[in-house]
Write a protein that holds these residues in place. Sequence first.
Motif, PDB file in Angstrom:
ATOM      1  N   ALA A  15      11.471   0.152   8.886  1.00 23.47           N
ATOM      2  CA  ALA A  15      10.566  -0.246  10.067  1.00 23.47           C
ATOM      3  C   ALA A  15       9.448  -1.212  10.126  1.00 23.47           C
ATOM      4  N   VAL A  16       9.426  -1.273  10.928  1.00 20.53           N
ATOM      5  CA  VAL A  16       8.129  -2.841  10.977  1.00 20.53           C
ATOM      6  C   VAL A  16       7.291  -2.508  11.678  1.00 20.53           C
TER       7      VAL A  16
ATOM      8  N   GLU B 145       5.160  -3.546   6.980  1.00 19.64           N
ATOM      9  CA  GLU B 145       6.584  -3.675   6.959  1.00 19.64           C
ATOM     10  C   GLU B 145       6.860  -2.356   6.086  1.00 19.64           C
ATOM     11  N   ALA B 146       7.999  -1.255   5.954  1.00 25.31           N
ATOM     12  CA  ALA B 146       7.998  -0.041   5.384  1.00 25.31           C
ATOM     13  C   ALA B 146       9.562  -0.272   4.828  1.00 25.31           C
TER      14      ALA B 146
ATOM     15  N   ARG C 235       4.239   0.411   2.114  1.00 32.38           N
ATOM     16  CA  ARG C 235       4.020  -0.594   3.071  1.00 32.38           C
ATOM     17  C   ARG C 235       3.873  -1.184   2.666  1.00 32.38           C
ATOM     18  N   ASP C 236       4.669  -2.702   3.269  1.00 32.52           N
ATOM     19  CA  ASP C 236       4.354  -4.109   2.743  1.00 32.52           C
ATOM     20  C   ASP C 236       3.208  -4.021   4.043  1.00 32.52           C
ATOM     21  N   CYS C 237       2.106  -5.062   3.921  1.00 21.26           N
ATOM     22  CA  CYS C 237       1.283  -5.851   5.018  1.00 21.26           C
ATOM     23  C   CYS C 237       0.951  -7.001   4.838  1.00 21.26           C
ATOM     24  N   SER C 238       1.747  -7.862   4.556  1.00 18.50           N
ATOM     25  CA  SER C 238       1.364  -9.263   3.961  1.00 18.50           C
ATOM     26  C   SER C 238       1.291 -10.112   4.714  1.00 18.50           C
ATOM     27  N   VAL C 239       2.068 -10.135   6.183  1.00 16.63           N
ATOM     28  CA  VAL C 239       1.407 -11.170   7.151  1.00 16.63           C
ATOM     29  C   VAL C 239      -0.151 -11.557   7.637  1.00 16.63           C
TER      30      VAL C 239
ATOM     31  N   GLU D 182       0.659  -1.265  -0.153  1.00 14.57           N
ATOM     32  CA  GLU D 182       0.108   0.140   0.187  1.00 14.57           C
ATOM     33  C   GLU D 182       0.520   1.188   0.370  1.00 14.57           C
ATOM     34  N   VAL D 183       0.357   2.478  -0.765  1.00 15.46           N
ATOM     35  CA  VAL D 183       0.807   3.853  -0.505  1.00 15.46           C
ATOM     36  C   VAL D 183       0.209   4.753  -0.398  1.00 15.46           C
ATOM     37  N   GLN D 184       0.602   5.439   1.165  1.00 20.84           N
ATOM     38  CA  GLN D 184       0.220   6.372   1.777  1.00 20.84           C
ATOM     39  C   GLN D 184       0.575   7.315   0.850  1.00 20.84           C
TER      40      GLN D 184
END
Length: 448
Positions: A335-336, A242-243, A228-232, A211-213
């Motif tokens: 960052a996580v 995670e970003a 950000r990766d929000c796959s978990v 996703e993109v802010q």
Amino acid sequence: MSGLRRVLVANRGEIATRIIRACHTAGIEAVAVYSDADERARWVRMADDAVHIGRSAARKSYLDVEALLKAARSTEVDAVHPGYGFLSESAEFARSIAEAGLVFIGPPASAIEQMGDKATARRTAESAEVPVVPGSGPVTELADAEKVAASVGYPMLVKAAAGGGGRGIRPVRNGAELAEVLPTAQAEAQSAFGDGTIYLERAVPGARHVEVQVLADDHGTVLHLYERDCSVQRRRQKLIEEAPAPALQESTREAITSAAVRLARHVGYRNAGTVEFLVDSEENFFFIEMNTRVQVEHPITEMITGVDIVAEQLRIAGGRALSITQDEVQRRGTAVELRINAEDPERDFTPTPGDIAEFELPGGPGVRIDTGMAQGDRISPFYDSLIAKLACWGADRDQAYARARQALEEFHVSGVSSTIDLHRQLTVAEDLRKGPVHVNWLEQWLGD
């Protein structure tokens, strides 16, 4: 209006404390609202003023538009911040705030409507030349759905047009399942969202959720703060974010962030928002939805860019220009964020409301805790089970996760079950450490 004087925070929990802090830092007074269950809550104590808005059940308090409008009028605020969840993506609420002569700290009601209906959002993305997953517009009859399936192919997802947050989605693998699921999905969508409209999308096996802010002001600036990766996630509910997204090619990063900005500009967006995509194994990306509010996981974007997203929301709502330009947005480190919930992973993540007997928070370089709780507070059965968000920054991905593992060792909660132990296991899982993982990875890992 050159700035805001007094803001009603129409929410609760950690996001209410986050907004109140941002208001105070900007020299703005903050007014809290609370239900019966939240009378002694932390954010109520932090605010300059507080108003009781109703019973413990959310529909009789935090979802009561009239109660919130009454609170806003009685405290003479000039703006309302909805946070996330509750009424944050309600076009009706945004319109009611504007009609009351107040500022809604979010996008215009028209943008919420356009992006809130997922089928309409698909068509809007296509018109903005943003890639979408092959699928359909609104579908009501099985015969129409079967025609879409013949064109798109299985497996597919049956999705509620008014859904969001991972809700209202059902997978189908063949025609028999489609015939069984379609009427059930329509009934569930009507019950959960007040709108039985559904549409179909092709499933994207092995996809990542990226996703993109974005931020947009009234002075013509629309920019992104990377991705950000929000796959978990489990049952499409995120546990770890995670970003920036790990192992994403720079060409893909540039293309996906440009697409998000293009879409925001196309719909006349204002304030903070998030454009969500699926990214397949070959790094083709497809738009899935836009969240027209501040996200739960916004802290990790703040940590890698140094941009205070909530402060920028207040600037935009006050009629001021963004404090930064796109060229000034710099990405630094990793960052996580780990969501610490009052849930029991051993009992299928059943919520565990109760009193927090012990609450020891971690610290150290690069460690941030966002919480609306304190020792002795009660996790209420009436609302979501979030206790706190643990966000850790590092110069690189290894350091960010190392700091997260250390912080989890220092983090202690008793009185309620929590997901802390699960996160301790996840952050040493080999697949996650090597990264990236796909959206079905966590459920497979839990099954193993």
